[in-house]
Design a protein around this motif. Structure first.
Motif, PDB file in Angstrom:
ATOM      1  N   ALA A  74      38.973  29.464  40.220  1.00 61.97           N
ATOM      2  CA  ALA A  74      37.666  30.084  39.970  1.00 61.97           C
ATOM      3  C   ALA A  74      37.626  30.810  38.622  1.00 61.97           C
ATOM      4  N   LEU A  75      38.786  31.125  38.075  1.00 61.04           N
ATOM      5  CA  LEU A  75      38.820  31.868  36.810  1.00 61.04           C
ATOM      6  C   LEU A  75      38.900  30.961  35.583  1.00 61.04           C
ATOM      7  N   GLY A  76      38.950  29.644  35.834  1.00 57.09           N
ATOM      8  CA  GLY A  76      39.015  28.725  34.697  1.00 57.09           C
ATOM      9  C   GLY A  76      40.440  28.300  34.404  1.00 57.09           C
ATOM     10  N   LYS A  77      40.706  28.048  33.126  1.00 58.77           N
ATOM     11  CA  LYS A  77      41.991  27.486  32.746  1.00 58.77           C
ATOM     12  C   LYS A  77      43.088  28.556  32.704  1.00 58.77           C
ATOM     13  N   LYS A  78      44.177  28.264  33.410  1.00 56.23           N
ATOM     14  CA  LYS A  78      45.302  29.216  33.390  1.00 56.23           C
ATOM     15  C   LYS A  78      46.132  28.992  32.127  1.00 56.23           C
ATOM     16  N   ILE A  79      46.505  30.089  31.491  1.00 59.89           N
ATOM     17  CA  ILE A  79      47.410  29.993  30.342  1.00 59.89           C
ATOM     18  C   ILE A  79      48.678  30.769  30.712  1.00 59.89           C
ATOM     19  N   GLN A  80      49.830  30.258  30.288  1.00 57.97           N
ATOM     20  CA  GLN A  80      51.074  30.917  30.679  1.00 57.97           C
ATOM     21  C   GLN A  80      51.897  31.394  29.487  1.00 57.97           C
ATOM     22  N   GLY A  81      52.337  32.627  29.569  1.00 58.81           N
ATOM     23  CA  GLY A  81      53.360  33.117  28.659  1.00 58.81           C
ATOM     24  C   GLY A  81      54.682  32.970  29.391  1.00 58.81           C
ATOM     25  N   LYS A  82      55.719  33.607  28.887  1.00 57.70           N
ATOM     26  CA  LYS A  82      56.987  33.502  29.618  1.00 57.70           C
ATOM     27  C   LYS A  82      56.907  34.275  30.928  1.00 57.70           C
ATOM     28  N   VAL A  83      56.308  35.418  30.899  1.00 57.56           N
ATOM     29  CA  VAL A  83      56.298  36.282  32.076  1.00 57.56           C
ATOM     30  C   VAL A  83      54.904  36.409  32.707  1.00 57.56           C
ATOM     31  N   ARG A  84      53.856  36.323  31.877  1.00 53.73           N
ATOM     32  CA  ARG A  84      52.498  36.512  32.385  1.00 53.73           C
ATOM     33  C   ARG A  84      51.714  35.203  32.453  1.00 53.73           C
ATOM     34  N   ASP A  85      50.864  35.124  33.469  1.00 61.75           N
ATOM     35  CA  ASP A  85      49.858  34.068  33.541  1.00 61.75           C
ATOM     36  C   ASP A  85      48.555  34.760  33.217  1.00 61.75           C
ATOM     37  N   PHE A  86      47.701  34.103  32.449  1.00 61.57           N
ATOM     38  CA  PHE A  86      46.435  34.786  32.174  1.00 61.57           C
ATOM     39  C   PHE A  86      45.257  33.841  32.041  1.00 61.57           C
ATOM     40  N   TYR A  87      44.101  34.441  32.205  1.00 66.77           N
ATOM     41  CA  TYR A  87      42.824  33.740  32.107  1.00 66.77           C
ATOM     42  C   TYR A  87      41.958  34.498  31.119  1.00 66.77           C
ATOM     43  N   ILE A  88      41.195  33.760  30.340  1.00 63.97           N
ATOM     44  CA  ILE A  88      40.297  34.426  29.409  1.00 63.97           C
ATOM     45  C   ILE A  88      38.879  34.290  29.938  1.00 63.97           C
ATOM     46  N   LYS A  89      38.216  35.417  30.120  1.00 66.15           N
ATOM     47  CA  LYS A  89      36.857  35.461  30.652  1.00 66.15           C
ATOM     48  C   LYS A  89      36.019  36.282  29.701  1.00 66.15           C
ATOM     49  N   GLY A  90      35.237  35.612  28.866  1.00 66.91           N
ATOM     50  CA  GLY A  90      34.418  36.340  27.901  1.00 66.91           C
ATOM     51  C   GLY A  90      35.294  37.161  26.973  1.00 66.91           C
ATOM     52  N   ASP A  91      35.013  38.447  26.883  1.00 68.69           N
ATOM     53  CA  ASP A  91      35.855  39.265  26.003  1.00 68.69           C
ATOM     54  C   ASP A  91      36.977  39.951  26.755  1.00 68.69           C
TER      55      ASP A  91
ATOM     56  N   ARG B 248      40.692  39.570  29.066  1.00 67.95           N
ATOM     57  CA  ARG B 248      41.853  38.749  29.368  1.00 67.95           C
ATOM     58  C   ARG B 248      42.419  39.277  30.676  1.00 67.95           C
ATOM     59  N   ILE B 249      42.469  38.411  31.685  1.00 60.58           N
ATOM     60  CA  ILE B 249      42.990  38.825  32.989  1.00 60.58           C
ATOM     61  C   ILE B 249      44.457  38.438  33.036  1.00 60.58           C
ATOM     62  N   LEU B 250      45.310  39.448  33.015  1.00 63.22           N
ATOM     63  CA  LEU B 250      46.755  39.193  32.925  1.00 63.22           C
ATOM     64  C   LEU B 250      47.432  39.452  34.258  1.00 63.22           C
ATOM     65  N   VAL B 251      48.136  38.447  34.759  1.00 60.64           N
ATOM     66  CA  VAL B 251      48.910  38.611  35.984  1.00 60.64           C
ATOM     67  C   VAL B 251      50.380  38.618  35.585  1.00 60.64           C
ATOM     68  N   THR B 252      51.052  39.711  35.858  1.00 58.14           N
ATOM     69  CA  THR B 252      52.478  39.760  35.543  1.00 58.14           C
ATOM     70  C   THR B 252      53.237  39.198  36.732  1.00 58.14           C
ATOM     71  N   THR B 253      53.961  38.114  36.504  1.00 61.81           N
ATOM     72  CA  THR B 253      54.690  37.431  37.579  1.00 61.81           C
ATOM     73  C   THR B 253      56.101  38.024  37.688  1.00 61.81           C
ATOM     74  N   ASP B 254      56.890  37.468  38.599  1.00 61.26           N
ATOM     75  CA  ASP B 254      58.268  37.935  38.771  1.00 61.26           C
ATOM     76  C   ASP B 254      59.248  37.157  37.888  1.00 61.26           C
ATOM     77  N   ARG B 255      58.717  36.338  36.992  1.00 56.18           N
ATOM     78  CA  ARG B 255      59.625  35.546  36.149  1.00 56.18           C
ATOM     79  C   ARG B 255      60.488  36.447  35.287  1.00 56.18           C
ATOM     80  N   GLN B 256      61.738  36.067  35.169  1.00 52.23           N
ATOM     81  CA  GLN B 256      62.693  36.821  34.366  1.00 52.23           C
ATOM     82  C   GLN B 256      63.047  36.000  33.138  1.00 52.23           C
ATOM     83  N   SER B 257      62.731  36.543  31.980  1.00 48.68           N
ATOM     84  CA  SER B 257      63.136  35.820  30.782  1.00 48.68           C
ATOM     85  C   SER B 257      64.126  36.662  29.996  1.00 48.68           C
TER      86      SER B 257
END
Ligand SMILES: Nc1ncnc2c1ncn2[C@@H]1O[C@H](COP(=O)(O)OP(=O)(O)O)[C@@H](O)[C@H]1O
Ligand SMILES: [Mg+2]
Length: 322
Positions: free
Chosen positions: A22-39, A41-50
């Motif tokens: 529902a939030l559109g295209k997911k973009i992934q960093g090493k640790v965070r997944d995020f979505y861009i909605k207008g101005d 940025r919805i950032l989800v910090t995952t449990d990934r360990q880098s």
């Protein structure tokens, strides 16, 4: 203190990634997944360990610890420099102002230390005295406090093979990566944040050894983004034992990713090739450390929750978005 057993039990359900179509295209960093909605940025910090720019596995509760700690510091440092935080509707979620990122990581170091290629100790040990364009005096010992904190900037992920590359202030300005005025604003903000962070950490029995800040521009204004003073972006040592150990030539008691890097270094891994698999005990120790560092810095008790948490996160974001 959280039981090893509950950490092990949550292992199969750790937060590897989120999927919220529902939030559109997911973009992934090493640790965070995020979505861009207008101005935003919805950032989800995952449990990934880098570490070493490689994903090594997942650590239960790590995502929450990082996000909650960042939120804590963002609130406390707003008076120093504006930051991207708008809200945190879930312990793993940050709603941020979506900024134009500035492609330079501002690394601030209060001590001469480190095991990675970009560490200043590595260069100093080889005999270099001009490092990142800064000159260092003779006679420094590993882990010694510097007379004043220094900034050692790197490119953000733009170096060879995605690894960060060293830069000097002069190169950044000459190559027009950032203009002089803005760079000096970033320097000032980074040093003031580091000073603030060091003082608060000292009160809580920790030394903020070094850290990394990322900045962006929001409506043309310098804005602190990503995360701040977390165990992923910073190194912490235990204050109480630092001096006596330093004098004896012993490594400080660390409270951060250095622990993990040392675990891998001991097994001959420094970031190239396939990493050895994380031992269960290492995962448990890391989860406990992340939680402990959160509790130490904030003075709050970490609220342990039950995994899985994907649904909780999705609900929190969608009801925030309404
Ligand atoms: N408010 C923001 N505006 C723009 N970019 C941001 C903002 N906050 C974080 N970022 C970027 O989003 C990404 C977050 O994902 P992360 O997993 O931390 O990435 P990385 O692998 O680069 O560390 C990073 O590239 C970071 O620079
Ligand atoms: Mg990051």
């Amino acid at each position: 203190m959280i039981q090893s057993q509950s950490i092990l039990k949550s292992l199969p359900h750790v937060l590897k990634t989120v999927d919220i179509p529902a939030l559109g295209k997911k973009i992934q960093g090493k640790v965070r997944d995020f979505y861009i909605k207008g101005d935003k940025r919805i950032l989800v910090t995952t449990d990934r360990q880098s570490a070493f720019d490689v994903i090594l596995g997942c650590i239960p509760y790590k995502g929450s610890v990082l996000n909650l700690l960042s939120a804590f510091w963002f609130e406390k440092t707003e008076h120093i420099v504006p930051n991207h935080m708008i809200a945190s509707p879930d312990s793993n979620v940050l709603i941020g102002k979506n900024c134009d990122p500035i492609p330079v990581e501002m690394v601030v170091r209060g001590y001469i230390s480190g095991v990675t290629n970009t560490s200043i100790w590595g260069s100093y040990q080889k005999g270099e005295r001009i490092i990142y364009g800064l000159s260092f005096p003779e006679g420094l010992k590993k882990n010694q406090k510097l007379s004043t904190p220094v900034i050692t900037p790197t490119t953000h992920g733009g170096g060879k093979g995605g690894h960060d590359e060293r830069l000097t202030k002069e190169q950044i300005i000459e190559r027009k990566i950032v203009d002089k005025k803005l760079y000096e604003q970033m320097e000032k903000a980074a040093l003031a944040l580091f000073d603030f962070g060091s003082k608060l950490c000292n009160k809580r029995g920790l030394i903020l050894v070094d850290t990394k800040y990322e900045f962006g521009l929001y409506k043309g204004k310098l804005t602190l983004i990503d995360e701040i003073h977390t165990p992923d972006s910073s190194r912490f040592w235990i204050g109480k034992t630092y001096l006596s150990r330093f004098k004896k030539g012993l490594e400080p008691e660390n409270f951060d990713k250095e622990f993990l890097r040392l675990w891998y270094a001991k097994r001959g891994y420094k970031g190239d090739g396939k990493p050895p698999e994380m031992a269960k005990q290492l995962i448990v120790d890391l989860a406990k450390r992340y939680i402990a560092v959160y509790e130490k810095i904030t003075g709050k008790k970490f609220k342990v929750y039950k995994y899985p948490i994907e649904e909780r996160i999705e609900k929190a974001i969608l009801s925030y978005e309404k």
